[in-house]
Design an enzyme around this catalytic site. Sequence first.
Site, PDB file in Angstrom:
ATOM      1  NE  ARG A 171      86.191 -19.929  44.298  1.00  0.00           N
ATOM      2  CZ  ARG A 171      84.882 -19.905  44.366  1.00  0.00           C
ATOM      3  NH1 ARG A 171      84.200 -19.024  43.686  1.00  0.00           N
ATOM      4  NH2 ARG A 171      84.224 -20.765  45.114  1.00  0.00           N
ATOM      5  CG  ASN A 174      86.046 -24.520  47.182  1.00  0.00           C
ATOM      6  OD1 ASN A 174      86.260 -24.158  48.330  1.00  0.00           O
ATOM      7  ND2 ASN A 174      85.139 -23.954  46.419  1.00  0.00           N
ATOM      8  N   GLY A 175      86.357 -26.906  49.845  1.00  0.00           N
ATOM      9  CA  GLY A 175      85.307 -27.376  50.755  1.00  0.00           C
ATOM     10  C   GLY A 175      85.916 -27.990  51.996  1.00  0.00           C
ATOM     11  CE  LYS A 192      83.304  -2.984  51.588  1.00  0.00           C
ATOM     12  NZ  LYS A 192      82.005  -3.499  51.300  1.00  0.00           N
ATOM     13  CD  GLU A 195      85.683  -5.859  53.164  1.00  0.00           C
ATOM     14  OE1 GLU A 195      85.760  -7.067  53.005  1.00  0.00           O
ATOM     15  OE2 GLU A 195      84.725  -5.184  52.758  1.00  0.00           O
ATOM     16  CG  HIS A 202      72.541   4.481  74.998  1.00  0.00           C
ATOM     17  ND1 HIS A 202      71.742   4.762  76.082  1.00  0.00           N
ATOM     18  CD2 HIS A 202      71.932   5.047  73.932  1.00  0.00           C
ATOM     19  CE1 HIS A 202      70.677   5.446  75.681  1.00  0.00           C
ATOM     20  NE2 HIS A 202      70.769   5.631  74.375  1.00  0.00           N
TER      21      HIS A 202
HETATM   22  C1  F6R Z   1      82.422  -7.243  52.315  1.00  0.00           C
HETATM   23  C2  F6R Z   1      81.962  -8.415  51.590  1.00  0.00           C
HETATM   24  C3  F6R Z   1      81.315  -9.499  52.351  1.00  0.00           C
HETATM   25  C4  F6R Z   1      80.131 -10.089  51.547  1.00  0.00           C
HETATM   26  C5  F6R Z   1      79.547 -11.311  52.283  1.00  0.00           C
HETATM   27  C6  F6R Z   1      78.354 -11.880  51.529  1.00  0.00           C
HETATM   28  O1  F6R Z   1      82.973  -6.290  51.454  1.00  0.00           O
HETATM   29  O2  F6R Z   1      82.130  -8.513  50.398  1.00  0.00           O
HETATM   30  O3  F6R Z   1      80.892  -9.065  53.597  1.00  0.00           O
HETATM   31  O4  F6R Z   1      79.168  -9.104  51.401  1.00  0.00           O
HETATM   32  O5  F6R Z   1      80.536 -12.284  52.384  1.00  0.00           O
HETATM   33  O6  F6R Z   1      78.700 -12.272  50.234  1.00  0.00           O
HETATM   34  P1  F6R Z   1      77.621 -12.502  49.127  1.00  0.00           P
HETATM   35  O7  F6R Z   1      76.956 -11.191  48.829  1.00  0.00           O
HETATM   36  O8  F6R Z   1      78.388 -13.015  47.951  1.00  0.00           O
HETATM   37  O9  F6R Z   1      76.636 -13.498  49.652  1.00  0.00           O
END
Ligand code: F6R
Length: 610
Positions: A27, A99-100, A487, A490, A506
Amino acid sequence: MCGIMGIVSKKEILPAVIDGLRALEYRGYDSVGVVWQSGEGLRVKRVVGRVDKLAGEMDPAATARSALGHTRWATHGAPTECNAHPHRDPSGRFAVVHNGIIDNYAELKQELLAQGATFSSETDTEVIAHLIARAYKGDLLAAVEEVLPRLVGVYALGVMCADEPELLIGARKGSPLTIGLGDGETMLASDVVPFLSHTRQACYLNDGEVAVLRPEGFEVRKEGKPLTPDIRTIEWSAEDAGREGYEHYMLKEIYEQPKALKTLIDARLSLPEKGLPRIHVPEEDIPDAALDTVKRIVLLAHGTAYHAAMIGRLLIERVARIPCYPEYASDFRYRNPIMEPGTLYVVITQSGETIDTLSALRLVKDTGHPTLALVNVPSSTMAREADYVFPLMAGPEIGVASTKAFTSMVAALYILALRFGIRRGTESEASLRRRAGDLLRVSSRMHEVLLKCDFLKDIALKYKDKEHFLFLGRGAGWPLALEGALKLKEISYIHAEGMNSSEIKHGPLALVDEEMPVLFITLKGERYDRLLSNLNEVKARHGRIIAIVSQDDEDIHQHADEVFRIHDDCGVMNSILCSAPLQLLAYHAAVARGCDVDKPKNLAKSVTVE
Ligand code: F6R
């Protein structure tokens, strides 16, 4: 983002809180800290970096029966030790993890500064510790309940006070917070994963609720009054959430795809010897009668889930003949969208917590339109707030880069499309049976694809030092190209772009030269000829071509430098099969470049702030 983990217990629990933080690192992981009740008041340890660093720097003699930890993804203030949580008031008797984002923190800080307060961080969280300290008159719960109405924004909070050592307080507005009920101990965390080795009994806090945790149990309150808590048994086990010998969660989750697909598809679809395929509809899913009123479908998602939505549009329009629109949830909700009667809004989300998707869901619900959540985390906020739920059943996904949730989303969308198609008779029985057969075969085909994926390691090693990558495809290959590029960028930090291969001339063709690797998704099918001509256009400009191709494609060698073959007899579900080599290419490139695959820099798995 940010992970909270706290325990109040009859036993020593400091190592357990630190282990729990490890399970929450996905997280956020720029800094980490813990506060615990020592015999002489609260003690705090914070470091910039990962949980392992914190564990290594802890005083080995430190013990506690009550502690709160936090792993941070910075919003207000740089990732420094001063800005790391927990934050305390100047007396050091009150500690807060958060968290927030507190939107009115600057105003509150001004007010406190005017009263002579001094601050030791740049965070919004520190003001909460000050406010609680000022409101405290011997009762921590009363102080927290007095302060919460002053906070504008979103939060999940954990609070401790040196004077009440057997007490933890949690509060939720907009960010997830869960309570775990153990034997002689009670836990507070951002999700259930850190509890799993202690207990599977959990209670999910709703917005506006406050939790009062003691070793022997907990109370949930709203607007100052106690509520009857809804305690549920968590479906996931500690083993589901472990790495099981894999070097990274991402790798484990890639290899779990056949099992995840089989679990989902077997639960929802069967093909009798004769007649139409059968879709099994659990109680929480949208009932048949509600399907009949649907004239239009809007799919709301972000990131990888949005790429699944793009494939979903293709599936739903093709099989069910219902107009379908994938939308970024944030764009949708901020543009005052036209919401027509007869529209079904489907949120697609692994975590069920992504703030933009959740906010779009709430907007739709407020206007009275039906909402369906395709969601992986069964207890998440979206799973609880949507009118109907289609559980993805992929099990915990912990690697920050989404893999198995993506393929399960695509399979779920196909099941939804088939359900509409069967009910509306949009295709012949033979065609619907063929599609169901494709879906029922996809898990074993995925298994076969994964068995030969070692070859991708060689390709990754060959191209790992390239600065840029292009991914091209058409039809379902277009969202796959976007997903392959996402992928790669990131986790390996190689700049990559995915696009519809029809777009290449294009503009982007100008980028192609002998330094540019271009990955084509070129399975045989409706647009094969067009793809081949795009591939030749790239070849003519000396681009290095990697192609994912059909098993029996004998001609492609003349055109491509590297070829990955797929046994592609699953119709449109071949898209699921192509995603495995894309995921593994990114994985091996990231490992070869020495990147932290499960925790890529600047990212967090659950995007709970805008
Ligand atoms: C990329 C990835 C993110 C999530 C996005 C949505 O590998 O994991 O792009 O797909 O943050 O997350 P969720 O599906 O949890 O709403």
